[in-house]
Design a protein around this motif. Structure first.
Motif, PDB file in Angstrom:
ATOM      1  N   ALA A  31       0.861  -1.181   0.000  1.00 19.01           N
ATOM      2  CA  ALA A  31       0.000   0.000   0.000  1.00 19.01           C
ATOM      3  C   ALA A  31       0.894   1.227   0.000  1.00 19.01           C
ATOM      4  O   ALA A  31       1.846   1.308   0.785  1.00 19.01           O
ATOM      5  N   PHE A  32       0.602   2.162  -0.892  1.00 19.21           N
ATOM      6  CA  PHE A  32       1.451   3.354  -1.018  1.00 19.21           C
ATOM      7  C   PHE A  32       0.599   4.550  -1.421  1.00 19.21           C
ATOM      8  O   PHE A  32      -0.517   4.404  -1.945  1.00 19.21           O
ATOM      9  N   ARG A  33       1.137   5.752  -1.166  1.00 22.38           N
ATOM     10  CA  ARG A  33       0.388   6.977  -1.467  1.00 22.38           C
ATOM     11  C   ARG A  33       0.364   7.227  -2.972  1.00 22.38           C
ATOM     12  O   ARG A  33       1.393   7.082  -3.641  1.00 22.38           O
ATOM     13  N   ASP A  34      -0.815   7.610  -3.469  1.00 19.94           N
ATOM     14  CA  ASP A  34      -0.954   7.959  -4.886  1.00 19.94           C
ATOM     15  C   ASP A  34      -0.123   9.212  -5.165  1.00 19.94           C
ATOM     16  O   ASP A  34      -0.135  10.175  -4.393  1.00 19.94           O
ATOM     17  N   VAL A  35       0.616   9.213  -6.275  1.00 18.74           N
ATOM     18  CA  VAL A  35       1.506  10.321  -6.605  1.00 18.74           C
ATOM     19  C   VAL A  35       0.706  11.584  -6.958  1.00 18.74           C
ATOM     20  O   VAL A  35       1.227  12.694  -6.844  1.00 18.74           O
ATOM     21  N   ASN A  36      -0.545  11.410  -7.340  1.00 14.43           N
ATOM     22  CA  ASN A  36      -1.398  12.545  -7.733  1.00 14.43           C
ATOM     23  C   ASN A  36      -2.717  12.448  -6.959  1.00 14.43           C
ATOM     24  O   ASN A  36      -3.757  12.088  -7.519  1.00 14.43           O
ATOM     25  N   PRO A  37      -2.681  12.762  -5.653  1.00 12.26           N
ATOM     26  CA  PRO A  37      -3.824  12.446  -4.800  1.00 12.26           C
ATOM     27  C   PRO A  37      -5.095  13.193  -5.193  1.00 12.26           C
ATOM     28  O   PRO A  37      -5.067  14.387  -5.475  1.00 12.26           O
ATOM     29  N   ALA A  38      -6.211  12.461  -5.180  1.00 15.47           N
ATOM     30  CA  ALA A  38      -7.521  13.035  -5.486  1.00 15.47           C
ATOM     31  C   ALA A  38      -8.287  13.383  -4.215  1.00 15.47           C
ATOM     32  O   ALA A  38      -9.407  13.878  -4.280  1.00 15.47           O
ATOM     33  N   ALA A  39      -7.694  13.149  -3.063  1.00 12.44           N
ATOM     34  CA  ALA A  39      -8.313  13.444  -1.776  1.00 12.44           C
ATOM     35  C   ALA A  39      -7.173  13.544  -0.755  1.00 12.44           C
ATOM     36  O   ALA A  39      -6.056  13.079  -1.023  1.00 12.44           O
ATOM     37  N   PRO A  40      -7.443  14.161   0.401  1.00 14.32           N
ATOM     38  CA  PRO A  40      -6.378  14.281   1.416  1.00 14.32           C
ATOM     39  C   PRO A  40      -5.722  12.938   1.757  1.00 14.32           C
ATOM     40  O   PRO A  40      -4.518  12.875   2.011  1.00 14.32           O
ATOM     41  N   VAL A  41      -6.519  11.881   1.816  1.00  8.52           N
ATOM     42  CA  VAL A  41      -5.963  10.530   1.951  1.00  8.52           C
ATOM     43  C   VAL A  41      -6.236   9.796   0.635  1.00  8.52           C
ATOM     44  O   VAL A  41      -7.394   9.682   0.213  1.00  8.52           O
ATOM     45  N   HIS A  42      -5.194   9.369  -0.039  1.00 12.35           N
ATOM     46  CA  HIS A  42      -5.353   8.612  -1.290  1.00 12.35           C
ATOM     47  C   HIS A  42      -4.237   7.572  -1.346  1.00 12.35           C
ATOM     48  O   HIS A  42      -3.089   7.878  -1.655  1.00 12.35           O
ATOM     49  N   ILE A  43      -4.625   6.358  -1.009  1.00 11.85           N
ATOM     50  CA  ILE A  43      -3.686   5.239  -0.934  1.00 11.85           C
ATOM     51  C   ILE A  43      -4.050   4.238  -2.027  1.00 11.85           C
ATOM     52  O   ILE A  43      -5.238   4.005  -2.298  1.00 11.85           O
ATOM     53  N   LEU A  44      -3.048   3.644  -2.631  1.00 13.03           N
ATOM     54  CA  LEU A  44      -3.265   2.554  -3.583  1.00 13.03           C
ATOM     55  C   LEU A  44      -2.844   1.255  -2.910  1.00 13.03           C
ATOM     56  O   LEU A  44      -1.762   1.197  -2.306  1.00 13.03           O
ATOM     57  N   ILE A  45      -3.693   0.255  -2.997  1.00 14.55           N
ATOM     58  CA  ILE A  45      -3.392  -1.050  -2.386  1.00 14.55           C
ATOM     59  C   ILE A  45      -3.339  -2.069  -3.514  1.00 14.55           C
ATOM     60  O   ILE A  45      -4.310  -2.204  -4.281  1.00 14.55           O
ATOM     61  N   ILE A  46      -2.223  -2.755  -3.617  1.00 12.31           N
ATOM     62  CA  ILE A  46      -2.013  -3.688  -4.739  1.00 12.31           C
ATOM     63  C   ILE A  46      -1.594  -5.071  -4.223  1.00 12.31           C
ATOM     64  O   ILE A  46      -0.976  -5.184  -3.158  1.00 12.31           O
ATOM     65  N   PRO A  47      -1.907  -6.101  -5.010  1.00 13.17           N
ATOM     66  CA  PRO A  47      -1.254  -7.384  -4.753  1.00 13.17           C
ATOM     67  C   PRO A  47       0.189  -7.271  -5.254  1.00 13.17           C
ATOM     68  O   PRO A  47       0.440  -6.618  -6.270  1.00 13.17           O
ATOM     69  N   ASN A  48       1.120  -7.879  -4.563  1.00  8.19           N
ATOM     70  CA  ASN A  48       2.513  -7.824  -5.025  1.00  8.19           C
ATOM     71  C   ASN A  48       2.677  -8.558  -6.353  1.00  8.19           C
ATOM     72  O   ASN A  48       3.467  -8.144  -7.203  1.00  8.19           O
ATOM     73  N   LYS A  49       1.924  -9.629  -6.510  1.00  5.48           N
ATOM     74  CA  LYS A  49       2.046 -10.378  -7.767  1.00  5.48           C
ATOM     75  C   LYS A  49       1.268  -9.652  -8.864  1.00  5.48           C
ATOM     76  O   LYS A  49       0.330  -8.896  -8.588  1.00  5.48           O
TER      77      LYS A  49
END
Ligand code: 5GP
Length: 118
Positions: A31-49
């Motif tokens: 999980a990491f912060r979106d480089v171009n946030p659309a809201a004060p909190v904007h996190i992207l959560i991905i599967p590693n695979k």
């Protein structure tokens, strides 16, 4: 960490080959912060695979997808938006607005979000 030959942009973030503000990582998920946030909190959560889109997920990924949802729930709490509210968004393919072809869930909050989406 992903070992597939087709490593994506987000796969490279999970492998820490590209810098990102990682807020959580384990053997399955990053999980990491979106480089171009659309809201004060904007996190992207991905599967590693590498899973390119939700259409490419299989029954084998059932546990992984559940884990992503519970990670979103926990991060929402840790980042202080659980009570105020938040939205989880997953864009699939062209009409869904997907621009990075590595499955990811947006966790958005910290402001009043409008509905319906554009
Ligand atoms: P999508 O449109 O595919 O649902 O969302 C892709 C998201 O990834 C966008 O919100 C975009 O800002 C974000 N993004 C694209 N490239 C990078 C990057 O290199 N680093 C980070 N942290 N976010 C990215």
């Amino acid at each position: 960490m992903p070992t597939e030959p087709e490593t994506t942009l987000f796969g490279r973030i999970a492998r820490r080959e590209i810098p990102a503000q990682i807020v959580f990582q384990d053997e399955d998920i990053t999980a990491f912060r979106d480089v171009n946030p659309a809201a004060p909190v904007h996190i992207l959560i991905i599967p590693n695979k590498t899973i390119r889109t939700l259409n490419d997920a299989t029954q084998e990924d059932e546990r992984l997808l559940g884990k992503i949802m519970l990670t979103a729930q926990r991060l929402a709490s840790e980042l202080g938006i659980a009570d105020s509210g938040y939205r989880i968004v997953m864009n699939c393919n062209h009409d869904g607005g997907q621009s990075v072809y590595h499955l990811h869930f947006h966790l958005l909050g910290g402001r009043r979000l409008t509905w319906p989406p554009g």
